[in-house]
Design a protein around this motif. Sequence first.
Motif, mmCIF file in Angstrom:
data_model
loop_
_atom_site.group_PDB
_atom_site.id
_atom_site.type_symbol
_atom_site.label_atom_id
_atom_site.label_comp_id
_atom_site.label_asym_id
_atom_site.label_seq_id
_atom_site.Cartn_x
_atom_site.Cartn_y
_atom_site.Cartn_z
ATOM 1 N N ILE A 1 146.873 -41.557 6.053
ATOM 2 C CA ILE A 1 146.391 -40.305 5.450
ATOM 3 C C ILE A 1 145.690 -39.447 6.508
ATOM 4 C CG2 ILE A 1 144.906 -39.331 3.633
ATOM 5 C CD1 ILE A 1 147.455 -40.874 2.683
ATOM 6 N N ILE A 2 144.935 -40.112 7.396
ATOM 7 C CA ILE A 2 144.281 -39.356 8.484
ATOM 8 C C ILE A 2 145.368 -38.687 9.335
ATOM 9 C CG2 ILE A 2 142.762 -39.493 10.506
ATOM 10 C CD1 ILE A 2 141.584 -42.092 9.301
ATOM 11 N N ALA A 3 146.420 -39.451 9.645
ATOM 12 C CA ALA A 3 147.512 -38.899 10.460
ATOM 13 C C ALA A 3 148.225 -37.762 9.734
ATOM 14 C CB ALA A 3 148.505 -40.006 10.816
ATOM 15 N N ALA A 4 148.210 -37.804 8.406
ATOM 16 C CA ALA A 4 148.837 -36.728 7.615
ATOM 17 C C ALA A 4 147.909 -35.521 7.476
ATOM 18 C CB ALA A 4 149.221 -37.259 6.235
ATOM 19 N N GLN A 5 146.803 -35.534 8.225
ATOM 20 C CA GLN A 5 145.831 -34.418 8.242
ATOM 21 C C GLN A 5 145.182 -34.209 6.875
ATOM 22 O OE1 GLN A 5 145.428 -33.101 11.418
ATOM 23 N NE2 GLN A 5 146.960 -34.626 11.905
ATOM 24 N N MET A 6 144.941 -35.322 6.174
ATOM 25 C CA MET A 6 144.177 -35.241 4.924
ATOM 26 C C MET A 6 142.996 -36.202 5.021
ATOM 27 S SD MET A 6 146.958 -34.825 1.846
ATOM 28 C CE MET A 6 148.262 -35.934 2.340
ATOM 29 N N ASN A 7 142.053 -36.011 4.105
ATOM 30 C CA ASN A 7 140.867 -36.860 4.105
ATOM 31 C C ASN A 7 141.053 -38.007 3.120
ATOM 32 O OD1 ASN A 7 138.191 -37.850 4.077
ATOM 33 N ND2 ASN A 7 137.700 -36.485 2.376
ATOM 34 N N PRO A 8 141.129 -39.257 3.597
ATOM 35 C CA PRO A 8 141.256 -40.370 2.647
ATOM 36 C C PRO A 8 139.946 -40.609 1.907
ATOM 37 C CG PRO A 8 141.181 -41.211 4.903
ATOM 38 C CD PRO A 8 141.100 -39.716 4.999
ATOM 39 N N TYR A 9 140.040 -40.695 0.601
ATOM 40 C CA TYR A 9 138.840 -40.852 -0.241
ATOM 41 C C TYR A 9 139.017 -42.108 -1.084
ATOM 42 C CZ TYR A 9 135.577 -39.912 -4.089
ATOM 43 O OH TYR A 9 134.578 -40.009 -5.032
ATOM 44 N N LYS A 10 138.136 -43.067 -0.898
ATOM 45 C CA LYS A 10 138.251 -44.318 -1.663
ATOM 46 C C LYS A 10 137.608 -44.128 -3.034
ATOM 47 C CE LYS A 10 137.118 -49.272 -1.233
ATOM 48 N NZ LYS A 10 138.416 -49.938 -1.208
ATOM 49 N N ILE A 11 138.379 -44.342 -4.069
ATOM 50 C CA ILE A 11 137.853 -44.184 -5.436
ATOM 51 C C ILE A 11 136.963 -45.382 -5.748
ATOM 52 C CG2 ILE A 11 138.475 -43.962 -7.872
ATOM 53 C CD1 ILE A 11 141.212 -42.884 -6.940
ATOM 54 N N ILE B 1 154.691 -36.996 10.060
ATOM 55 C CA ILE B 1 153.622 -37.878 10.552
ATOM 56 C C ILE B 1 154.160 -38.563 11.804
ATOM 57 C CG2 ILE B 1 152.173 -39.871 10.007
ATOM 58 C CD1 ILE B 1 152.385 -39.072 7.044
ATOM 59 N N THR B 2 153.690 -38.116 12.955
ATOM 60 C CA THR B 2 154.257 -38.617 14.216
ATOM 61 C C THR B 2 153.510 -39.864 14.694
ATOM 62 O OG1 THR B 2 152.757 -37.299 15.546
ATOM 63 C CG2 THR B 2 154.829 -36.245 14.885
ATOM 64 N N LEU B 3 154.145 -40.574 15.617
ATOM 65 C CA LEU B 3 153.495 -41.757 16.194
ATOM 66 C C LEU B 3 152.222 -41.353 16.932
ATOM 67 C CD1 LEU B 3 156.546 -43.823 17.519
ATOM 68 C CD2 LEU B 3 155.269 -44.111 15.394
ATOM 69 N N ASP B 4 152.276 -40.180 17.566
ATOM 70 C CA ASP B 4 151.104 -39.686 18.280
ATOM 71 C C ASP B 4 149.930 -39.458 17.305
ATOM 72 O OD1 ASP B 4 149.855 -38.734 20.618
ATOM 73 O OD2 ASP B 4 150.062 -36.691 19.827
ATOM 74 N N GLN B 5 150.238 -38.866 16.155
ATOM 75 C CA GLN B 5 149.180 -38.641 15.145
ATOM 76 C C GLN B 5 148.635 -39.978 14.633
ATOM 77 O OE1 GLN B 5 151.623 -36.202 12.636
ATOM 78 N NE2 GLN B 5 150.380 -34.382 12.987
ATOM 79 N N LEU B 6 149.531 -40.945 14.478
ATOM 80 C CA LEU B 6 149.080 -42.259 14.000
ATOM 81 C C LEU B 6 148.166 -42.922 15.030
ATOM 82 C CD1 LEU B 6 152.392 -43.539 12.394
ATOM 83 C CD2 LEU B 6 150.235 -43.172 11.201
ATOM 84 N N GLU B 7 148.524 -42.766 16.313
ATOM 85 C CA GLU B 7 147.672 -43.355 17.358
ATOM 86 C C GLU B 7 146.291 -42.701 17.359
ATOM 87 O OE1 GLU B 7 150.142 -43.166 20.825
ATOM 88 O OE2 GLU B 7 151.082 -45.078 20.301
ATOM 89 N N MET C 1 155.969 -45.479 2.771
ATOM 90 C CA MET C 1 154.921 -44.555 2.308
ATOM 91 C C MET C 1 154.892 -43.304 3.192
ATOM 92 S SD MET C 1 150.905 -45.159 1.437
ATOM 93 C CE MET C 1 150.248 -45.062 3.080
ATOM 94 N N ILE C 2 155.066 -43.492 4.492
ATOM 95 C CA ILE C 2 155.100 -42.328 5.393
ATOM 96 C C ILE C 2 156.240 -41.391 4.973
ATOM 97 C CG2 ILE C 2 155.628 -41.616 7.775
ATOM 98 C CD1 ILE C 2 154.024 -44.088 8.707
ATOM 99 N N ASN C 3 157.404 -41.975 4.694
ATOM 100 C CA ASN C 3 158.549 -41.149 4.267
ATOM 101 C C ASN C 3 158.231 -40.384 2.987
ATOM 102 O OD1 ASN C 3 160.079 -41.944 6.389
ATOM 103 N ND2 ASN C 3 161.151 -43.578 5.292
ATOM 104 N N ALA C 4 157.587 -41.076 2.049
ATOM 105 C CA ALA C 4 157.265 -40.437 0.760
ATOM 106 C C ALA C 4 156.280 -39.284 0.961
ATOM 107 C CB ALA C 4 156.690 -41.471 -0.200
ATOM 108 N N LEU C 5 155.290 -39.495 1.826
ATOM 109 C CA LEU C 5 154.303 -38.432 2.086
ATOM 110 C C LEU C 5 154.960 -37.248 2.795
ATOM 111 C CD1 LEU C 5 151.343 -40.689 3.299
ATOM 112 C CD2 LEU C 5 151.288 -39.241 1.267
ATOM 113 N N GLU C 6 155.819 -37.568 3.774
ATOM 114 C CA GLU C 6 156.485 -36.484 4.521
ATOM 115 C C GLU C 6 157.336 -35.638 3.589
ATOM 116 O OE1 GLU C 6 156.912 -38.247 9.061
ATOM 117 O OE2 GLU C 6 158.513 -38.667 7.632
ATOM 118 N N SER C 7 158.021 -36.330 2.687
ATOM 119 C CA SER C 7 158.905 -35.580 1.799
ATOM 120 C C SER C 7 158.104 -34.780 0.760
ATOM 121 C CB SER C 7 159.884 -36.589 1.197
ATOM 122 O OG SER C 7 160.104 -36.380 -0.103
ATOM 123 N N LYS C 8 157.030 -35.369 0.233
ATOM 124 C CA LYS C 8 156.240 -34.665 -0.791
ATOM 125 C C LYS C 8 155.517 -33.443 -0.214
ATOM 126 C CE LYS C 8 153.902 -33.656 -4.420
ATOM 127 N NZ LYS C 8 154.571 -32.994 -5.529
#
Length: 347
Positions: free
Chosen positions: A18-28, A129-135, A117-124
Amino acid sequence: MKTFAYFDSSHEFPEEIIIAAQMNPYKILGKNDFSTELADQYIPQFMCANARSFLNQALEESSKWEGIAIAHGCDATNRQFDIWEQHVQTPFLYYIHNPLRTDRIAQRFFIREIKAMINALESKYRIKITLDQLEKAIQVSNNIKILLQSLSQLRIIKDISNSEYFNVVKYCVQNPKEEIISYLNSILSDWKTRNSFPINKIPIFLTGSDITHALWYELLEKVNLRVVRDDLTIGERYFATLIPTDKDPISNIAKYYLNIPRSSTKHPTNPRINYILKACKSEKIHGVVSQIIKYCETFAYDVPFLKSQLEVIHIPVIHVEREFTENIDQQISTRLEAFVELLEQNR
Ligand code: SF4
């Protein structure tokens, strides 16, 4: 930055994606008022109240979130995904299977799950979400964990209250990651100047079901039990291990989540017990408090084994079952006071 929420019963959800997808992960973690009324329409009250409070929060607040992911945690909450799917209003609801074992097959399986999950997020969200962003996300995550490790170590030598520690870790799983580093640095400067560990407090290890509200920590504080080590999700499970950086980022993330301090929801039990025993041997731990929230059978099953192993190394342990309530449970308070008397005799 947009917020993406997740529900896991321990520390299963790979928030780095989620961080790599440029969003803020929020734990419920449920709302501060312990409310479960809305969720009680859909989940019977003999199911874990933690999970009901998470659903309750989602029913009330899901409009604030871009989407929600649920990770396979304990078997009690596993298929609650279907209830969320029916009743929680959200543009995106995703289920990620997090394996219960840790062997190579489990790791390969989890890598596939992360990629799906990465594929699902990219499509939605029409993103890449690149490898560089994940690193970079791994780096951010590790920097936070390193600071939390430093803060955690101060619990043993400085006067840091139980709820202060809990609130700092809770902040880290619910707030934008870019804010967290400076926040933790300021807390670290403060905690370093604190007085020494108070002589009237007894250092303990805290284990069991995840604690989602500071109230329980306050109860321990009130009876002079100071949590200096733990294996909880809003605790050491979140930061004790760093994400490896030696392979490709997806493999590193998969490896990390299978090697963190174990929860009772994972098989086998021994690594969880060994983590507790090692901490008790290496620190000045005077006793272990094991607690479960009512109906959390997963952790309840481990208790006899945990007790027998602690007996071998002569560490006193108390086990209590608590309600999910904003009121202090006086019966538990009395039992804890009796435990404190026992520990004081051993001092
Ligand atoms: S407290 Fe126990 S039953 Fe509830 S979500 Fe956590 S592991 Fe599952």
